[in-house]
Design a protein around this motif. Structure first.
Motif, PDB file in Angstrom:
ATOM      1  N   VAL A  97      56.224  -3.538   4.528  1.00  0.00           N
ATOM      2  CA  VAL A  97      55.688  -2.719   5.614  1.00  0.00           C
ATOM      3  C   VAL A  97      56.171  -3.309   6.940  1.00  0.00           C
ATOM      4  O   VAL A  97      56.706  -4.410   6.985  1.00  0.00           O
ATOM      5  N   VAL A  98      55.947  -2.575   8.021  1.00  0.00           N
ATOM      6  CA  VAL A  98      56.218  -3.057   9.370  1.00  0.00           C
ATOM      7  C   VAL A  98      54.897  -3.068  10.122  1.00  0.00           C
ATOM      8  O   VAL A  98      54.111  -2.117  10.020  1.00  0.00           O
ATOM      9  N   CYS A  99      54.632  -4.168  10.862  1.00  0.00           N
ATOM     10  CA  CYS A  99      53.355  -4.311  11.578  1.00  0.00           C
ATOM     11  C   CYS A  99      53.587  -4.520  13.069  1.00  0.00           C
ATOM     12  O   CYS A  99      54.514  -5.212  13.478  1.00  0.00           O
ATOM     13  N   GLN A 100      52.714  -3.911  13.856  1.00  0.00           N
ATOM     14  CA  GLN A 100      52.728  -4.057  15.308  1.00  0.00           C
ATOM     15  C   GLN A 100      51.302  -4.330  15.760  1.00  0.00           C
ATOM     16  O   GLN A 100      50.341  -3.822  15.167  1.00  0.00           O
ATOM     17  N   HIS A 101      51.157  -5.117  16.825  1.00  0.00           N
ATOM     18  CA  HIS A 101      49.848  -5.494  17.372  1.00  0.00           C
ATOM     19  C   HIS A 101      49.645  -4.797  18.714  1.00  0.00           C
ATOM     20  O   HIS A 101      50.561  -4.745  19.534  1.00  0.00           O
ATOM     21  N   THR A 102      48.447  -4.260  18.937  1.00  0.00           N
ATOM     22  CA  THR A 102      48.099  -3.622  20.197  1.00  0.00           C
ATOM     23  C   THR A 102      46.719  -4.078  20.637  1.00  0.00           C
ATOM     24  O   THR A 102      45.820  -4.239  19.816  1.00  0.00           O
ATOM     25  N   ARG A 103      46.554  -4.281  21.951  1.00  0.00           N
ATOM     26  CA  ARG A 103      45.249  -4.610  22.527  1.00  0.00           C
ATOM     27  C   ARG A 103      44.978  -3.673  23.703  1.00  0.00           C
ATOM     28  O   ARG A 103      45.834  -3.453  24.544  1.00  0.00           O
ATOM     29  N   LEU A 104      43.758  -3.147  23.742  1.00  0.00           N
ATOM     30  CA  LEU A 104      43.271  -2.425  24.907  1.00  0.00           C
ATOM     31  C   LEU A 104      42.139  -3.250  25.498  1.00  0.00           C
ATOM     32  O   LEU A 104      41.142  -3.522  24.825  1.00  0.00           O
ATOM     33  N   ASP A 105      42.308  -3.673  26.750  1.00  0.00           N
ATOM     34  CA  ASP A 105      41.278  -4.423  27.464  1.00  0.00           C
ATOM     35  C   ASP A 105      40.750  -3.516  28.570  1.00  0.00           C
ATOM     36  O   ASP A 105      41.422  -3.273  29.560  1.00  0.00           O
ATOM     37  N   SER A 106      39.545  -2.992  28.364  1.00  0.00           N
ATOM     38  CA  SER A 106      38.972  -2.058  29.342  1.00  0.00           C
ATOM     39  C   SER A 106      37.740  -2.652  30.019  1.00  0.00           C
ATOM     40  O   SER A 106      36.823  -1.938  30.386  1.00  0.00           O
ATOM     41  N   ARG A 107      37.739  -3.990  30.210  1.00  0.00           N
ATOM     42  CA  ARG A 107      36.596  -4.623  30.872  1.00  0.00           C
ATOM     43  C   ARG A 107      36.444  -4.164  32.311  1.00  0.00           C
ATOM     44  O   ARG A 107      35.358  -4.232  32.868  1.00  0.00           O
ATOM     45  N   GLN A 108      37.515  -3.711  32.916  1.00  0.00           N
ATOM     46  CA  GLN A 108      37.431  -3.169  34.271  1.00  0.00           C
ATOM     47  C   GLN A 108      38.085  -1.793  34.284  1.00  0.00           C
ATOM     48  O   GLN A 108      38.755  -1.414  33.341  1.00  0.00           O
ATOM     49  N   ALA A 109      37.854  -1.045  35.335  1.00  0.00           N
ATOM     50  CA  ALA A 109      38.357   0.332  35.396  1.00  0.00           C
ATOM     51  C   ALA A 109      39.885   0.394  35.298  1.00  0.00           C
ATOM     52  O   ALA A 109      40.433   1.361  34.788  1.00  0.00           O
ATOM     53  N   GLU A 110      40.580  -0.637  35.810  1.00  0.00           N
ATOM     54  CA  GLU A 110      42.032  -0.702  35.703  1.00  0.00           C
ATOM     55  C   GLU A 110      42.355  -1.306  34.343  1.00  0.00           C
ATOM     56  O   GLU A 110      42.450  -2.514  34.196  1.00  0.00           O
ATOM     57  N   ASN A 111      42.529  -0.467  33.351  1.00  0.00           N
ATOM     58  CA  ASN A 111      42.710  -0.917  31.975  1.00  0.00           C
ATOM     59  C   ASN A 111      44.048  -1.626  31.770  1.00  0.00           C
ATOM     60  O   ASN A 111      45.018  -1.359  32.474  1.00  0.00           O
TER      61      ASN A 111
END
Length: 122
Positions: A97-111
């Motif tokens: 398989v192929v794997c990719q990592h993603t993070r969403l940091d929405s601690r502030q309005a400017e994500n």
């Protein structure tokens, strides 16, 4: 054949706070898995921590010729991944398989959104 059987993501952190509508804008970590084979991929994901024993394996499936995105926030069995703690993960699959990592940091309005390829094993 596309992919490898083992992948590592040395960076992991789920922020404790979020802004915006859930679940779309909830702060999260995700592993995106692409399975181009003609067999379902059986995945075992193990998480490693700075100051405690590893957790896992989490058992996941990616159907043949499909992709799935797994949020670390939603992993429950054998236990939830703690928020606000550094962790790393290893993904092992019975087919390449192929794997990719993603993070969403929405601690502030400017994500902040970041994504990177996981490190393939041998």
């Amino acid at each position: 054949m596309t992919g490898k059987h083992t992948w590592a993501i040395p960076e992991g952190y789920i922020p404790e706070e979020s802004t915006g509508p859930e679940p779309e804008m909830e702060s999260h970590e995700t592993v995106c898995v692409l399975n181009t084979t003609d067999e379902d991929a059986t995945i075992e994901l193990t998480c490693y921590f700075t100051d405690r024993e590893p957790v896992g394996p989490y058992e996941l499936t990616v159907p043949a010729e499909r992709t799935r995105h797994f949020r670390f926030n939603e992993l429950e069995d054998p236990e939830p991944i703690p928020k606000g703690e550094d962790f790393a993960s290893v993904i092992e699959s019975d087919v390449p398989v192929v794997c990719q990592h993603t993070r969403l940091d929405s601690r502030q309005a400017e994500n902040a959104l970041l994504t990177t390829m996981a490190h393939p094993g041998e």
